[in-house]
Design a protein around this motif. Structure first.
Motif, PDB file in Angstrom:
ATOM      1  N   UNK A   1       0.825  -1.209   0.000  1.00  0.00           N
ATOM      2  CA  UNK A   1       0.000   0.000   0.000  1.00  0.00           C
ATOM      3  C   UNK A   1       0.862   1.263   0.000  1.00  0.00           C
ATOM      4  N   UNK A   2       2.054   1.195   0.637  1.00  0.00           N
ATOM      5  CA  UNK A   2       2.846   2.418   0.793  1.00  0.00           C
ATOM      6  C   UNK A   2       4.332   2.277   0.483  1.00  0.00           C
ATOM      7  N   UNK A   3       4.783   1.114  -0.008  1.00  0.00           N
ATOM      8  CA  UNK A   3       6.213   0.927  -0.271  1.00  0.00           C
ATOM      9  C   UNK A   3       6.418   0.215  -1.606  1.00  0.00           C
ATOM     10  N   UNK A   4       7.636   0.380  -2.163  1.00  0.00           N
ATOM     11  CA  UNK A   4       7.997  -0.249  -3.434  1.00  0.00           C
ATOM     12  C   UNK A   4       9.266  -1.072  -3.235  1.00  0.00           C
ATOM     13  N   UNK A   5       9.304  -2.252  -3.882  1.00  0.00           N
ATOM     14  CA  UNK A   5      10.435  -3.170  -3.718  1.00  0.00           C
ATOM     15  C   UNK A   5      10.921  -3.667  -5.084  1.00  0.00           C
ATOM     16  N   UNK A   6      12.249  -3.682  -5.266  1.00  0.00           N
ATOM     17  CA  UNK A   6      12.841  -4.348  -6.419  1.00  0.00           C
ATOM     18  C   UNK A   6      12.688  -5.851  -6.241  1.00  0.00           C
ATOM     19  N   UNK A   7      12.507  -6.575  -7.361  1.00  0.00           N
ATOM     20  CA  UNK A   7      12.394  -8.032  -7.324  1.00  0.00           C
ATOM     21  C   UNK A   7      13.578  -8.630  -8.068  1.00  0.00           C
ATOM     22  N   UNK A   8      14.316  -9.505  -7.378  1.00  0.00           N
ATOM     23  CA  UNK A   8      15.456 -10.155  -8.015  1.00  0.00           C
ATOM     24  C   UNK A   8      15.437 -11.634  -7.669  1.00  0.00           C
ATOM     25  N   UNK A   9      15.823 -12.457  -8.652  1.00  0.00           N
ATOM     26  CA  UNK A   9      15.857 -13.901  -8.418  1.00  0.00           C
ATOM     27  C   UNK A   9      17.148 -14.258  -7.686  1.00  0.00           C
ATOM     28  N   UNK A  10      17.000 -14.999  -6.591  1.00  0.00           N
ATOM     29  CA  UNK A  10      18.158 -15.488  -5.828  1.00  0.00           C
ATOM     30  C   UNK A  10      18.219 -17.005  -5.967  1.00  0.00           C
ATOM     31  N   UNK A  11      19.351 -17.528  -6.423  1.00  0.00           N
ATOM     32  CA  UNK A  11      19.519 -18.978  -6.559  1.00  0.00           C
ATOM     33  C   UNK A  11      19.914 -19.577  -5.214  1.00  0.00           C
ATOM     34  N   UNK A  12      19.551 -20.838  -5.016  1.00  0.00           N
ATOM     35  CA  UNK A  12      19.921 -21.549  -3.787  1.00  0.00           C
ATOM     36  C   UNK A  12      20.486 -22.916  -4.153  1.00  0.00           C
ATOM     37  N   UNK A  13      21.485 -23.356  -3.403  1.00  0.00           N
ATOM     38  CA  UNK A  13      22.109 -24.655  -3.693  1.00  0.00           C
ATOM     39  C   UNK A  13      21.216 -25.812  -3.250  1.00  0.00           C
ATOM     40  N   UNK A  14      20.275 -25.538  -2.370  1.00  0.00           N
ATOM     41  CA  UNK A  14      19.352 -26.579  -1.902  1.00  0.00           C
ATOM     42  C   UNK A  14      18.077 -26.563  -2.724  1.00  0.00           C
ATOM     43  N   UNK A  15      17.570 -27.738  -3.051  1.00  0.00           N
ATOM     44  CA  UNK A  15      16.298 -27.802  -3.751  1.00  0.00           C
ATOM     45  C   UNK A  15      15.165 -27.501  -2.763  1.00  0.00           C
ATOM     46  N   UNK A  16      14.300 -26.589  -3.145  1.00  0.00           N
ATOM     47  CA  UNK A  16      13.165 -26.202  -2.304  1.00  0.00           C
ATOM     48  C   UNK A  16      11.933 -26.966  -2.772  1.00  0.00           C
ATOM     49  N   UNK A  17      11.299 -27.695  -1.853  1.00  0.00           N
ATOM     50  CA  UNK A  17      10.158 -28.551  -2.194  1.00  0.00           C
ATOM     51  C   UNK A  17       8.847 -27.911  -1.744  1.00  0.00           C
ATOM     52  N   UNK A  18       7.812 -28.024  -2.584  1.00  0.00           N
ATOM     53  CA  UNK A  18       6.471 -27.549  -2.237  1.00  0.00           C
ATOM     54  C   UNK A  18       5.651 -28.766  -1.816  1.00  0.00           C
ATOM     55  N   UNK A  19       5.279 -28.791  -0.523  1.00  0.00           N
ATOM     56  CA  UNK A  19       4.542 -29.941   0.019  1.00  0.00           C
ATOM     57  C   UNK A  19       3.254 -29.437   0.664  1.00  0.00           C
ATOM     58  N   UNK A  20       2.127 -29.531  -0.009  1.00  0.00           N
ATOM     59  CA  UNK A  20       0.863 -29.051   0.564  1.00  0.00           C
ATOM     60  C   UNK A  20       0.543 -29.775   1.874  1.00  0.00           C
ATOM     61  N   UNK A  21       0.162 -28.993   2.872  1.00  0.00           N
ATOM     62  CA  UNK A  21      -0.238 -29.576   4.153  1.00  0.00           C
ATOM     63  C   UNK A  21       0.901 -30.078   5.001  1.00  0.00           C
ATOM     64  N   UNK A  22       2.118 -29.793   4.618  1.00  0.00           N
ATOM     65  CA  UNK A  22       3.267 -30.264   5.398  1.00  0.00           C
ATOM     66  C   UNK A  22       3.285 -29.589   6.769  1.00  0.00           C
ATOM     67  N   UNK A  23       3.552 -30.370   7.797  1.00  0.00           N
ATOM     68  CA  UNK A  23       3.586 -29.838   9.163  1.00  0.00           C
ATOM     69  C   UNK A  23       5.029 -29.663   9.626  1.00  0.00           C
ATOM     70  N   UNK A  24       5.268 -28.564  10.322  1.00  0.00           N
ATOM     71  CA  UNK A  24       6.596 -28.297  10.870  1.00  0.00           C
ATOM     72  C   UNK A  24       6.744 -29.060  12.189  1.00  0.00           C
ATOM     73  N   UNK A  25       7.982 -29.216  12.674  1.00  0.00           N
ATOM     74  CA  UNK A  25       8.172 -29.911  13.960  1.00  0.00           C
ATOM     75  C   UNK A  25       7.359 -29.288  15.089  1.00  0.00           C
ATOM     76  N   UNK A  26       7.202 -27.956  15.060  1.00  0.00           N
ATOM     77  CA  UNK A  26       6.439 -27.291  16.116  1.00  0.00           C
ATOM     78  C   UNK A  26       4.965 -27.693  16.083  1.00  0.00           C
ATOM     79  N   UNK A  27       4.484 -28.041  14.888  1.00  0.00           N
ATOM     80  CA  UNK A  27       3.069 -28.405  14.748  1.00  0.00           C
ATOM     81  C   UNK A  27       2.792 -29.867  15.081  1.00  0.00           C
ATOM     82  N   UNK A  28       3.833 -30.673  15.076  1.00  0.00           N
ATOM     83  CA  UNK A  28       3.652 -32.101  15.343  1.00  0.00           C
ATOM     84  C   UNK A  28       3.625 -32.376  16.844  1.00  0.00           C
ATOM     85  N   UNK A  29       2.871 -33.319  17.222  1.00  0.00           N
ATOM     86  CA  UNK A  29       2.765 -33.706  18.635  1.00  0.00           C
ATOM     87  C   UNK A  29       3.822 -34.757  18.945  1.00  0.00           C
TER      88      UNK A  29
END
Length: 390
Positions: free
Chosen positions: A73-101
């Motif tokens: 609403x009030x700020x502007x940002x440059x967008x740049x692609x950053x590469x990563x050496x680790x493969x980033x996975x998209x896992x729908x519904x994945x729970x983090x350790x904090x969410x697991x019992x």
């Protein structure tokens, strides 16, 4: 599907102690539609995350020939692609350790499918809004008044707020603020800039009325101005010029007044005097300028920062029009342009022409260090270009 025994065998092979891990295991497999390029990751600072969580939008702006920016609403940002050496996975519904019992049954295995993957993400960096285009668009068709034949007969591009939001690479608040800075006003739903001669005509009407009525410059009544000048120009134009060159306030009785802004009025009159001259003898200009400003106002050279440049090396000394809004928006191009006009600059002279280039937490000194080289000349520090200027 992996069994619990296979999971424990894998842990043993990896020499991991199950007692040090949560009992729940995620078993991952690629889904039928998994692939790279299907999704994009965007790294957000906490403030932008909070805006999305609050239901507000982030907008990507830019035409085909422009580098995309992201706007809140009030700020502007440059967008740049950053590469990563680790493969980033998209896992729908994945729970983090904090969410697991941690007390779940030891046999609990969660089978999850990978919907996509990526080796990069979009990184945001706060940047200056790209507002130069705003003035350029509005100057395609400056408003010359209700009697202008051009306005009545020709069809020029006119822009609503929505049009400007789709064309200008800046946030809504930054665009609306800049419209106020450049003195734009809405006429029949479109944003317009007043043609300078027409603007001066309106200002002259107001200052002449102030003089004839002997009003103090700090207390100019809106209602009387509209009554007296309404037969000469549209009432909304009279009010606009008061808003542009004065500070609006209301007295105890509810009457609206304006305190006229000396610096802005003197600056406008100086521009009017300088716009038709290549160079002006400085002492002659100062004399004519003071005679031209309304009675009770004092003209000073410091009112002309970013509008005109004084040449102290010429004999006699001269002054000429150099408007910061006419200079390039890109940092390097701006410095190239300035150093082509003058080889060496003092910090005092160059600051008004580069101040608007400063990013968040950046100073004029930082810019000068990056784009200029300093030296001493007659005991005064001056700056010249780091690269040859053609």
């Amino acid at each position: 599907m992996r069994s619990r025994a296979e999971v424990e065998a894998t842990l043993q092979t990896a020499k991991l102690n199950p007692a040090e891990l949560l009992p729940v295991a995620h078993c991952l497999s690629f889904g039928p539609q998994a692939g790279a390029g299907e999704c994009c990751l965007l790294q957000l600072e906490p403030g932008l995350c909070a805006e999305l969580e609050a239901g507000r939008s982030l907008v990507i702006r830019g035409e085909k020939d422009e580098q995309a920016v992201l706007c809140s609403k009030d700020k502007t940002y440059d967008m740049k692609i950053a590469d990563t050496s680790n493969m980033l996975l998209f896992i729908p519904g994945c729970k983090t350790p904090e969410q697991l019992n941690a007390d779940q049954a030891s046999c609990n295995i969660i089978h999850s499918q990978i919907a996509g993957f990526s080796n990069n993400y979009w990184e945001l960096r706060r940047c200056r809004p790209k507002l130069k285009k705003l003035r350029k668009l509005l100057m395609e068709d400056p408003y010359e008044g209700p009697d202008s034949q051009k306005d009545q007969t020709l069809t020029f591009s006119k822009y609503t707020t929505e049009d400007l939001l789709s064309l200008i690479q800046a946030s809504e608040e930054e665009i609306l603020h800049q419209l106020q800075v450049i003195g734009a006003c809405k006429i029949e739903g479109y944003w317009r800039i007043l043609e300078f001669d027409y603007e001066m005509k309106l200002l002259n009407h107001v200052t002449q009325l102030i003089d004839s009525e002997s009003w103090p410059l700090s207390k100019v009544p809106l209602r009387t101005c509209l009554e007296e000048l309404g037969s000469l120009e549209p009432r909304e134009m009279i009010e606009h010029i008061l808003l542009s060159y004065g500070r609006k306030y209301t007295d105890d009785a509810g009457e609206v007044y304006f305190e006229m802004r000396e610096d802005k009025i003197c600056r406008a009159i100086a521009q009017m005097l300088l716009q038709n001259a290549v160079k002006f003898n400085l002492s002659e200009f100062q004399e004519v300028w003071q005679q031209s400003v309304p009675e009770g106002m004092t003209s000073r050279l410091d009112q002309l920062k970013g509008l005109a440049l004084v040449d102290r090396t010429s004999r006699p000394e001269t002054i000429f029009l150099l408007k910061v809004e006419d200079l390039p928006e890109d940092n390097q191009e701006r410095f190239n342009s300035l150093f082509s006009i003058r080889e060496k600059w003092t910090e005092v002279d160059i600051t008004p022409y580069i101040q608007d280039l400063c990013a968040e937490k950046q100073t004029v000194g930082t810019l000068l260090t990056k784009y200029a080289r300093s030296s001493m000349q007659n005991g005064v520090k001056v700056y010249n270009s780091r690269r040859p200027i053609s």
